[in-house]
Design a protein around this motif. Structure first.
Motif, mmCIF file in Angstrom:
data_model
loop_
_atom_site.group_PDB
_atom_site.id
_atom_site.type_symbol
_atom_site.label_atom_id
_atom_site.label_comp_id
_atom_site.label_asym_id
_atom_site.label_seq_id
_atom_site.Cartn_x
_atom_site.Cartn_y
_atom_site.Cartn_z
ATOM 1 N N ALA A 270 1.540 -8.904 -2.648
ATOM 2 C CA ALA A 270 1.731 -9.006 -1.197
ATOM 3 C C ALA A 270 3.202 -9.252 -0.890
ATOM 4 N N GLN A 271 3.823 -10.126 -1.684
ATOM 5 C CA GLN A 271 5.218 -10.465 -1.450
ATOM 6 C C GLN A 271 6.126 -9.234 -1.623
ATOM 7 N N SER A 272 5.800 -8.395 -2.617
ATOM 8 C CA SER A 272 6.664 -7.232 -2.848
ATOM 9 C C SER A 272 6.541 -6.224 -1.711
ATOM 10 N N VAL A 273 5.338 -6.088 -1.165
ATOM 11 C CA VAL A 273 5.180 -5.192 -0.013
ATOM 12 C C VAL A 273 5.890 -5.784 1.207
ATOM 13 N N ALA A 274 5.803 -7.138 1.303
ATOM 14 C CA ALA A 274 6.420 -7.812 2.447
ATOM 15 C C ALA A 274 7.927 -7.563 2.494
ATOM 16 N N GLU A 275 8.526 -7.356 1.352
ATOM 17 C CA GLU A 275 9.970 -7.125 1.305
ATOM 18 C C GLU A 275 10.381 -5.875 2.076
ATOM 19 N N ARG A 276 9.496 -4.893 2.108
ATOM 20 C CA ARG A 276 9.881 -3.666 2.804
ATOM 21 C C ARG A 276 9.099 -3.438 4.101
ATOM 22 N N ARG A 277 8.126 -4.327 4.372
ATOM 23 C CA ARG A 277 7.381 -4.104 5.623
ATOM 24 C C ARG A 277 7.312 -5.384 6.455
ATOM 25 N N GLU A 278 7.912 -5.310 7.632
ATOM 26 C CA GLU A 278 8.046 -6.474 8.504
ATOM 27 C C GLU A 278 6.688 -7.048 8.929
ATOM 28 N N ASP A 279 5.721 -6.151 9.240
ATOM 29 C CA ASP A 279 4.420 -6.649 9.718
ATOM 30 C C ASP A 279 3.697 -7.454 8.636
ATOM 31 N N ILE A 280 3.791 -6.949 7.396
ATOM 32 C CA ILE A 280 3.164 -7.672 6.279
ATOM 33 C C ILE A 280 3.865 -9.003 6.061
ATOM 34 N N ALA A 281 5.191 -8.975 6.110
ATOM 35 C CA ALA A 281 5.970 -10.204 5.911
ATOM 36 C C ALA A 281 5.563 -11.256 6.925
ATOM 37 N N GLN A 282 5.393 -10.812 8.156
ATOM 38 C CA GLN A 282 5.037 -11.742 9.224
ATOM 39 C C GLN A 282 3.649 -12.345 8.986
ATOM 40 N N PHE A 283 2.713 -11.469 8.605
ATOM 41 C CA PHE A 283 1.344 -11.929 8.349
ATOM 42 C C PHE A 283 1.309 -12.945 7.200
ATOM 43 N N CYS A 284 2.044 -12.627 6.127
ATOM 44 C CA CYS A 284 2.063 -13.522 4.970
ATOM 45 C C CYS A 284 2.654 -14.877 5.340
ATOM 46 N N ALA A 285 3.735 -14.836 6.091
ATOM 47 C CA ALA A 285 4.395 -16.081 6.489
ATOM 48 C C ALA A 285 3.439 -16.936 7.305
ATOM 49 N N GLU A 301 -11.509 -17.689 11.068
ATOM 50 C CA GLU A 301 -11.720 -16.253 11.107
ATOM 51 C C GLU A 301 -11.161 -15.606 9.841
ATOM 52 N N LYS A 302 -11.873 -14.615 9.352
ATOM 53 C CA LYS A 302 -11.345 -13.852 8.223
ATOM 54 C C LYS A 302 -10.344 -12.830 8.774
ATOM 55 N N ARG A 303 -9.122 -12.918 8.254
ATOM 56 C CA ARG A 303 -8.105 -11.988 8.731
ATOM 57 C C ARG A 303 -7.386 -11.354 7.551
ATOM 58 N N GLY A 304 -6.843 -10.176 7.772
ATOM 59 C CA GLY A 304 -6.127 -9.514 6.697
ATOM 60 C C GLY A 304 -5.451 -8.243 7.166
ATOM 61 N N MET A 305 -4.684 -7.638 6.241
ATOM 62 C CA MET A 305 -4.028 -6.362 6.538
ATOM 63 C C MET A 305 -4.051 -5.507 5.276
ATOM 64 N N PRO A 306 -4.228 -4.195 5.454
ATOM 65 C CA PRO A 306 -4.144 -3.327 4.269
ATOM 66 C C PRO A 306 -2.697 -3.219 3.809
ATOM 67 N N LEU A 307 -2.505 -3.291 2.494
ATOM 68 C CA LEU A 307 -1.135 -3.247 1.974
ATOM 69 C C LEU A 307 -0.641 -1.822 1.788
ATOM 70 N N GLY A 308 -1.565 -0.876 1.941
ATOM 71 C CA GLY A 308 -1.179 0.510 1.697
ATOM 72 C C GLY A 308 -1.179 0.849 0.221
ATOM 73 N N LEU A 309 -1.674 -0.053 -0.602
ATOM 74 C CA LEU A 309 -1.741 0.198 -2.052
ATOM 75 C C LEU A 309 -3.179 0.545 -2.423
ATOM 76 N N LEU A 310 -3.299 1.350 -3.479
ATOM 77 C CA LEU A 310 -4.627 1.778 -3.912
ATOM 78 C C LEU A 310 -4.833 1.456 -5.386
ATOM 79 N N ALA A 311 -6.060 0.994 -5.707
ATOM 80 C CA ALA A 311 -6.375 0.686 -7.105
ATOM 81 C C ALA A 311 -7.538 1.546 -7.556
ATOM 82 N N ARG A 312 -7.647 1.709 -8.873
ATOM 83 C CA ARG A 312 -8.732 2.527 -9.433
ATOM 84 C C ARG A 312 -9.780 1.609 -10.050
#
Length: 855
Positions: A270-285, A301-312
């Motif tokens: 999450a932190q590595s994605v946050a480095e390049r995406r402001e919305d993720i950074a804000q959510f994590c903070a 409330e359960k809250r979250g955001m998709p990181l745009g990463l995909l796993a197999r």
RNA sequence: GCCGAAGUGGCGGAACUGGUAGACGCGCCGGAUUCAAAAUCCGGUUCUGGCAACAGAGUGCGAGUUCGAUUCUCGCCUUCGGCACCA
């Protein structure tokens, strides 16, 4: 000798005698069996409160009882002297923490002495004594060398009011346990003890502590929180920084139901994605800041955001989205989960909120796919929709899926503990300095043994904010013991739980100058009886069990558990009263309230004594400053004497239950002590008469009482019933004193003195002398039951008809069954109920009752 | 939500191994002593009916096992304590 009961004089005289004869000293050279009785030592806050008095009285009763059994008893006392309140007092009053602490100790020591507690004061120490803390510094350096202590950067709980790091155990509902401030997350460098290394042993050891309360063992078990599961790695498709995501799960059987993955806000992914995406950074903070603040909200409330990463998926090859989610904890497992919304309620709620797929892979009770429209199905059951694994139950599926993943190199079985390593660094001044020298060349170097202790400077001014140690350049500057270059001392101090984790062992080796412990510690430990509050069920008791093993593995001890038997005493409660002042509750001290009672004698209300103003009764609650309902032990002792206070506390409730303070109850205790006193005075003034006809009856009562009180104090620890039994016996003495004869009354009063000596020792001492004995009652042998006094010639039996009490009969002990049954049938009242009916069954419980079943 | 402990007179509590429910103490009521009060002593005190003997009911609620249940089993209710998104 005074005719009227004068507690001040009696108590002073008794204590003078005990001091002169040294009866309270623990003597390990005596050949008698050893017994170590210990109460949790106090923090020297200023003065004793009633909770202390209860704690120390219970332990003292046990210690005195054991001494009278002829055992060599160790019963020490000391001071848990480091801690924050001293710093707070220093800020408020401008007095150095060391001075404040030592003054408090001096006062509280006198208070303890006024209670007549039978401590071996020669072993007293305070944990702020360099002679004490040098040895925990020494142990710590050993642990560093063994790799059991280590330093790492970690996200820690930061208390913004006390300006310090808190252990997880010190965070209660997201707030600091002392300040109550909302805890923040910060990353700093910390020392840790590898308690996780001992997790399994600490868990397993609980099964071998039969004399600990079940509640405490359960709490520790839950705290350690052992889970068997699997680590599973999901290959990540589109991330340059990492090629796989590892999760921990206890339900690998649901692997085919995974529809997404979720990571904590603090997770590197999450932190590595946050480095390049402001919305993720804000959510994590937001999650990191709010995580603890929101923890006390019931329904987060359960809250979250998709990181745009995909796993197999490791077995199906399906592509799964990776989310960052607020319900995933960084501190447990790997900080990442595989989400199976069909079979996990949290995953289900999250999937509902974000419209993620739900795929059921465990059959419901009917063998079909369960209904997961309203909630997840969390039971285990046979697998469905899981390829080759269909039909397997939980255990079989666990093994089969584990084997399949291991073959792929994508997972393995793992035990996960909830217990985390113990962070022991505190950014405080008033604590034991961590004996480490930071060298730019050699790194962290433990202070060599010959340079210990690292003294804590005591002439400081505490202003709040950062610890004074951080700015004491003279103290900090030191040569590196390894390379000799200029280096600096660690300025953090230990968590104060460090000191309280091993003090019990040091008491046994008191004064030992050349080692942490000597052979006497092996002799006395484990502690036979430990007494303290339930609030220490997890933290202190778990750390002490951990330290005992550390010292064992250092070759200092040869047992594994520190405390064989544990008694957790209940709280002390008192009535609380309030009045309304401008819409705000003002708490009124109970001694300012005049009670009002209804015609049943029930408390119906109260008025403020000085004004007659109505005040409202807020119930029986724990004595506390905030409710203003504390009763000052010193005032009670001054008014009634220590023995009355001790008696009331031991009589009003069993030790584990909460104790309701009652002024009239204290009066009752005082009345009993004075009555006992007067009985003895009257007895010794009377003329010796020969045995009377009631001799056997009184002797039987006396010896029944000895048997009961001995069992109640020694085995059951129900001191209240032991006291009740002696009261009953003295009531019998009063009733039979004319007819039982002087000698028998003498025997009864001597027994009462001895049986009550652990509880009201001063009075017992004075009366023991009055009854013609020399020397301390402490060393008098415990009374023995004379079996011959217990024999009876007739028995009182109860007669029931169909289980209902209908009569009583008196039969000779040797009467045969038929004779007893005949007597039962012939009882006048019984005949009214069996007349004209058939007796279907006759039950005889020897010595107790007869039950006639009629129809 | 999960785990643990506990529900008994007006009150604190007792009944330990399935066998007399309410020991002991507080409070309350009555009496003695006292010029009076305090202190002390004696008697009574689960509820209902009865002058009494005695009877009926009764240990949070509802079932069950048993000759007999405060105690054992099952299902609820309430209170207190601990843990709490632990994957």
């Amino acid at each position: 000798m005074h005719d009227t009961y004068n507690p001040t004089a009696i108590e002073a005289a008794a204590r003078a005698l005990w001091d002169a004869t040294g009866v309270d000293a623990a003597d390990e050279t005596r050949s008698a069996e050893h017994y170590y009785c210990l109460a949790m030592f106090p923090y020297p806050s200023g003065k004793l409160h009633m909770g202390h008095v209860r704690n120390y009285t219970i332990a003292d009763v046990i210690a005195r009882f054991q001494r009278m059994q002829g055992r060599a008893v160790l019963h020490p006392m000391g001071w848990d002297a480091f801690g924050l309140p001293a710093e707070n007092a220093a800020i408020q009053h401008g007095v150095a923490p060391a001075q404040w602490t030592r003054e408090n100790i001096a006062h509280m020591r006198e208070q303890l002495k006024s209670l007549g507690l039978s401590y071996d004061w020669s072993r007293e120490f305070a944990t702020c004594d360099p002679d004490y803390y040098r040895w925990e510094q020494w142990l710590f350096t050993r642990l560093v060398e063994k790799g059991l202590a280590y330093r790492k950067n970690a996200i820690v709980n930061w208390d913004p009011i006390d300006n310090t790091v808190l252990a997880n155990e010190q965070v209660i509902d997201g707030r600091g346990w002392r300040s109550g401030a909302l805890v923040e997350q910060r990353e700093i460098s910390q020392w840790f003890l590898r308690i996780s290394e001992y997790a399994d042993e600490l868990l397993e050891g609980l099964d071998h502590l039969p004399e600990w309360p079940e509640a405490v063992r359960t709490m520790q078990r839950n705290w350690i929180g052992k889970s068997r599961g699997m680590s599973i790695r999901f290959p990540v498709e589109n991330c340059p920084a990492c090629d796989e995501l590892e999760v921990f799960t206890t339900r690998p059987d649901t692997l085919f139901g995974v529809t997404y993955l979720a990571v904590a806000a603090g997770h590197p992914l999450a932190q590595s994605v946050a480095e390049r995406r402001e919305d993720i950074a804000q959510f994590c903070a937001e999650c990191l800041r709010g995580s603890t603040a929101a923890a006390d909200l019931e329904t987060q409330e359960k809250r979250g955001m998709p990181l745009g990463l995909l796993a197999r998926h490791p077995l199906t090859g399906d592509i799964l989205p990776i989310w960052v989610a607020n319900f995933v904890l960084m501190g447990y497992g790997t900080g990442a989960v595989m989400s199976v919304p069909a079979h996990d309620q949290r995953d289900w709620e999250f999937a509902q909120a974000y419209d993620l797929p739900i795929r059921a892979v465990i059959a419901g009770p009917d063998g079909e796919a369960p209904d997961v429209r309203d909630a997840a199905f969390t039971d285990t059951g046979p697998l469905i929709r899981s390829d080759d694994f269909d039909g397997l139950d939980f255990t079989a599926a666990f093994s089969a899926i584990r084997d399949a993943l291991e073959e792929e190199g994508l997972g393995e079985e793992r035990i996960q503990y909830r217990l985390r390593d113990w962070g022991v660094s505190r950014q405080r001044y008033w604590g034991c300095p961590i004996p480490i020298i930071r060298c730019g060349h050699c790194g962290d170097v433990p202070v060599p043994e010959e340079q210990l202790p690292v003294h804590l400077p005591e002439d400081v001014i505490v202003t709040g904010g950062a610890s004074p140690l951080t700015t004491m350049d003279d103290w900090k500057a030191v040569d590196c013991p390894r390379c000799g270059r200029a280096a600096t001392r660690e300025t953090d101090t230990f968590d104060t739980f460090f000191e309280s984790s091993w003090y019990y062992a040091r008491f046994a080796s008191a004064g030992c100058a050349d080692a942490m412990l000597d052979d006497r510690a092996r002799q006395w430990t484990p502690v036979d009886q430990y007494v303290g509050g339930i609030e220490h069920a997890i933290l202190h008791l778990l750390y002490a069990r951990f330290f005992h093993r550390l010292m064992r593995d250092e070759g200092l001890l040869d047992s594994s558990e520190p405390f064989t038997r544990l008694l957790t005493q209940g709280m002390v409660l008192a009535d609380s009263w309030s009045r309304d002042v401008d819409g705000r509750k003002e708490w009124i001290a109970p001694d300012r309230v005049t009670l009002e009672r209804d015609d049943k004698g029930r408390i119906s209300g109260g008025t403020l004594t000085e004004t007659g103003e109505l005040v409202s009764h807020e119930g029986m609650v724990k004595m506390s400053k905030s409710k203003n309902n504390g009763i000052d032990p010193e005032a009670m002792i001054a008014r009634y004497g220590a023995d009355t206070v001790r008696l009331f506390i031991m009589f009003a409730a069993p030790p584990e239950a909460s104790l309701e303070w009652s002024d009239t109850g204290v009066e009752g205790a005082s009345r009993f002590v004075r009555r006992f006193w007067r009985m003895v005075q009257e007895h010794v003034a009377s003329r010796p008469e020969p045995h009377g006809p009631a001799r056997d009856e009184l002797r039987r009562k006396v010896h029944e009482t000895i048997a009961k009180a001995t069992d109640d104090i020694g085995r059951r620890q129900t001191f209240n019933t032991a006291i009740a039994a002696v009261m009953e016996m003295l009531n019998t003495v009063t009733a039979l004193r004319e007819t039982a004869g002087y000698e028998t009354v003498q025997e009864a009063l001597e027994a009462a003195c001895l049986l009550l000596a652990p509880i009201i020792p001063h009075t017992a001492q004075a009366l023991w002398e009055r009854l013609g004995h020399d020397g301390p009652v402490v060393t008098a042998p415990w009374p023995q039951v004379d079996e011959s006094a217990l024999t009876v010639s007739t028995l009182e039996l109860v007669v029931q008809v169909n289980g209902k009490l209908r009569g009583r009969i008196s039969v000779p002990v040797e009467a045969a069954r038929d004779a007893v049954l005949t007597a039962a049938r012939e009882d006048e009242n019984v005949m009214r109920f069996i007349d004209g009916k058939t007796i279907r069954k006759e039950i005889l419980v020897p010595g107790k009752l007869v039950n006639l079943v009629v129809g």
